[in-house]
Enzyme design. Structure first.
Site, PDB file in Angstrom:
ATOM      1  N   LYS A 131       0.861  -1.371   0.035  1.00 38.17           N
ATOM      2  CA  LYS A 131       0.024  -0.056  -0.148  1.00 38.17           C
ATOM      3  C   LYS A 131       0.923   1.282   0.061  1.00 38.17           C
ATOM      4  CE  LYS A 131      -4.384   1.025   2.358  1.00 38.17           C
ATOM      5  NZ  LYS A 131      -5.030   0.726   3.847  1.00 38.17           N
TER       6      LYS A 131
HETATM    7  O1  G3P Z   1      -9.441   1.966   4.681  1.00 37.12           O
HETATM    8  C1  G3P Z   1      -9.138   3.318   4.835  1.00 37.12           C
HETATM    9  C2  G3P Z   1      -9.470   3.456   6.524  1.00 37.12           C
HETATM   10  O2  G3P Z   1      -8.391   2.445   7.360  1.00 37.12           O
HETATM   11  C3  G3P Z   1      -9.573   4.905   6.883  1.00 37.12           C
HETATM   12  O3  G3P Z   1     -10.738   4.815   7.389  1.00 37.12           O
HETATM   13  O4  G3P Z   1     -12.463   5.671   9.038  1.00 37.12           O
HETATM   14  O5  G3P Z   1      -9.843   6.185   9.562  1.00 37.12           O
HETATM   15  O6  G3P Z   1     -11.151   7.207   7.460  1.00 37.12           O
HETATM   16  P1  G3P Z   1     -11.183   6.019   8.351  1.00 37.12           P
END
Ligand code: G3P
Length: 231
Positions: A84
């Site tokens: 990633k």
């Molecule tokens: O898949 C990306 C994720 O881990 C980010 O999610 O909720 O932190 O924006 P969030």
């Protein structure tokens, strides 16, 4: 649409795998930071034993050599590792190196269709637009999913769109309707997708009707037996 779980928590991954709906896993440094007592490598190796699907492992270096070193290291841990890489000029350069080396990649922190287009051209296998974080700043994150899916289809690009930063079940439905190839969900959203009050009510009603019918049958058999004994 394939469903990935967005976590580094082994028990959550095992649970969704047991349900038979797990197509892959995404991790990132923030998710890894919530685990304790083990290295990122150890966690990644165990995840790759649970699923054959893509498992994303994120680089933290911000220079090209560092990204390449970390990415090559992750790719050596298991065949299903996807490195990633964050969207940036250096990230694009790293993606194109990884493509040349046959290392699978996921370009993360995408917030516009143009960023996704560039990542696809640099060779990213997966394009990860962050839906929830756009919603957080009062922009409709799902628009990027729709635009990027269309761009991939119109131009027959080989990359897949992975809807990330999914925060609720409605995001999942909308991503599926937008034609997203993949969505990655926190464990809680998997659970929320299962639950419905009418499902719970229906299960309770079926159970209670079943019990009543069994009792009524037992009573009528007892009465018939009593009548035969008294005759
Ligand atoms: O898949 C990306 C994720 O881990 C980010 O999610 O909720 O932190 O924006 P969030």
């Amino acid at each position: 649409m394939k469903l990935f779980i967005d976590t580094a928590d082994i028990e959550e991954i095992r649970t969704v795998a047991r349900w038979g709906v797990l197509d892959g896993v995404t991790t990132n440094p923030s998710l890894f930071a919530r685990t304790s007592g083990r290295t990122y490598d150890e966690v990644l190796k165990e995840i790759c034993q649970i699923t054959d699907g893509p498992v994303s492992a994120e680089v933290v270096a911000d220079d090209l050599d560092g990204m390449l070193r970390e990415g090559r290291h992750f790719a050596g841990l298991a065949d299903n590792i996807y490195v990633k890489v964050p969207m940036s000029e250096t990230g694009l350069e790293a993606l194109s190196h990884f493509r040349a080396e046959g290392i699978k990649t996921n370009c993360t922190l995408i917030f516009t269709a143009n960023q996704g287009l560039l990542a696809a051209k640099a060779g990213a296998n997966l394009l990860s637009p962050f839906v929830g974080r756009l919603d957080d700043i009062n922009q409709d994150g799902m628009i990027v999913i729709r635009e990027l899916v269309s761009i991939v289809e119109i131009h027959e690009l080989e990359s897949e769109v992975l809807a990330a930063s999914i925060r609720n079940p409605l995001h999942v439905t909308q991503a599926a309707l937008a034609g997203s190839h993949i969505a990655t969900l926190p464990f809680k959203v998997f659970q929320q997708m299962i639950q419905h009050p009418l499902t719970d009510k229906g299960i309770a009603q079926f159970r209670s009707d079943w019990d009543k019918a069994r009792k009524a049958l037992e009573q009528s058999r007892d009465q018939a037996a009593g009548a035969r004994a008294g005759a």
